[in-house]
Write an enzyme that holds these catalytic residues in place. Sequence first.
Site, mmCIF file in Angstrom:
data_model
loop_
_atom_site.group_PDB
_atom_site.id
_atom_site.type_symbol
_atom_site.label_atom_id
_atom_site.label_comp_id
_atom_site.label_asym_id
_atom_site.label_seq_id
_atom_site.Cartn_x
_atom_site.Cartn_y
_atom_site.Cartn_z
ATOM 1 C CE1 TYR A 26 -3.703 -2.380 0.022
ATOM 2 C CE2 TYR A 26 -2.757 -3.289 2.024
ATOM 3 C CZ TYR A 26 -3.654 -3.367 0.981
ATOM 4 O OH TYR A 26 -4.517 -4.439 0.903
ATOM 5 C CG ASN A 77 -9.123 1.910 -2.841
ATOM 6 O OD1 ASN A 77 -9.673 0.814 -2.708
ATOM 7 N ND2 ASN A 77 -7.835 2.099 -2.576
ATOM 8 C CG HIS A 83 -12.090 -7.903 -3.682
ATOM 9 N ND1 HIS A 83 -11.514 -7.482 -4.861
ATOM 10 C CD2 HIS A 83 -11.276 -7.430 -2.692
ATOM 11 C CE1 HIS A 83 -10.412 -6.810 -4.590
ATOM 12 N NE2 HIS A 83 -10.235 -6.753 -3.285
ATOM 13 C CG ASP A 90 -27.239 -3.181 -7.340
ATOM 14 O OD1 ASP A 90 -26.594 -3.432 -8.379
ATOM 15 O OD2 ASP A 90 -27.994 -4.006 -6.795
ATOM 16 C CG HIS A 103 -7.993 -1.469 -6.338
ATOM 17 N ND1 HIS A 103 -8.843 -1.554 -5.263
ATOM 18 C CD2 HIS A 103 -8.730 -1.702 -7.433
ATOM 19 C CE1 HIS A 103 -10.056 -1.840 -5.697
ATOM 20 N NE2 HIS A 103 -10.017 -1.927 -7.015
ATOM 21 C CB SER A 105 -2.102 -3.441 -3.581
ATOM 22 O OG SER A 105 -3.452 -3.887 -3.591
ATOM 23 N NE ARG A 114 -5.766 -9.048 -1.439
ATOM 24 C CZ ARG A 114 -6.220 -8.580 -0.265
ATOM 25 N NH1 ARG A 114 -7.064 -7.568 -0.233
ATOM 26 N NH2 ARG A 114 -5.813 -9.109 0.867
HETATM 27 C C1 DQA Z 1 -7.196 -2.191 -1.995
HETATM 28 C C2 DQA Z 1 -7.092 -3.659 -2.416
HETATM 29 C C3 DQA Z 1 -8.127 -4.506 -1.705
HETATM 30 O O1 DQA Z 1 -8.006 -5.860 -2.132
HETATM 31 C C4 DQA Z 1 -7.910 -4.457 -0.218
HETATM 32 O O2 DQA Z 1 -8.887 -5.212 0.452
HETATM 33 C C5 DQA Z 1 -7.857 -3.058 0.301
HETATM 34 C C6 DQA Z 1 -7.161 -2.041 -0.482
HETATM 35 C C7 DQA Z 1 -6.040 -1.358 -2.574
HETATM 36 O O3 DQA Z 1 -6.123 -0.131 -2.519
HETATM 37 O O4 DQA Z 1 -5.056 -1.913 -3.045
HETATM 38 O O5 DQA Z 1 -8.314 -2.770 1.401
HETATM 39 O O6 DQA Z 1 -8.411 -1.666 -2.487
#
Ligand code: DQA
Length: 150
Positions: A26, A77, A83, A90, A103, A105, A114
């Site tokens: 992150y 985000n 997921h 909706d 995201h 990551s 993910r």
């Molecule tokens: C996330 C990726 C998600 O899989 C994870 O649960 C997060 C952060 C990201 O910013 O990389 O909480 O959304």
Amino acid sequence: MSAHNRIEVIHGVNLDQLGRRNPEHYGGLDFDQLEYRISEWADELGLKVRFFQTNHEGALVEHLHKLEGLADAIIINPGAWTHYAWALRDALELAALPAVEVHLSDVDAREEFRRVSVIRELCFATISGQGPDGYREALDRCKSHLEATT
Ligand code: DQA
């Protein structure tokens, strides 16, 4: 006439805890630093940002319900809700605004669960794996999109 430059930056579950999460996935910023960066980039691009973060899915759904007339585009985000949270999908559809999914990551290079995003089909762009810089790109993409469509 409105300038069509109002971007709603929405963060979901656990993102307020960014400073305590794995920096390998992150990046090194805490959540306040991330929002500060985003607001600096928005200023540079002549965009107005508002921020919303919650750990409660219903609060996010209701926030999306009330966005009409208050924003021109969304950067979202949703964290892990991405997921599986079909109600969020909706509500984003109901908001009926151009949206970019971000995201920090690289969600496609991590665990299998993910790789699914319930919001992807509603977003005109998805940016993942670029850390905080992904938000700069998302702002850029919103600006170009709004210039081309409004
Ligand atoms: C996330 C990726 C998600 O899989 C994870 O649960 C997060 C952060 C990201 O910013 O990389 O909480 O959304």
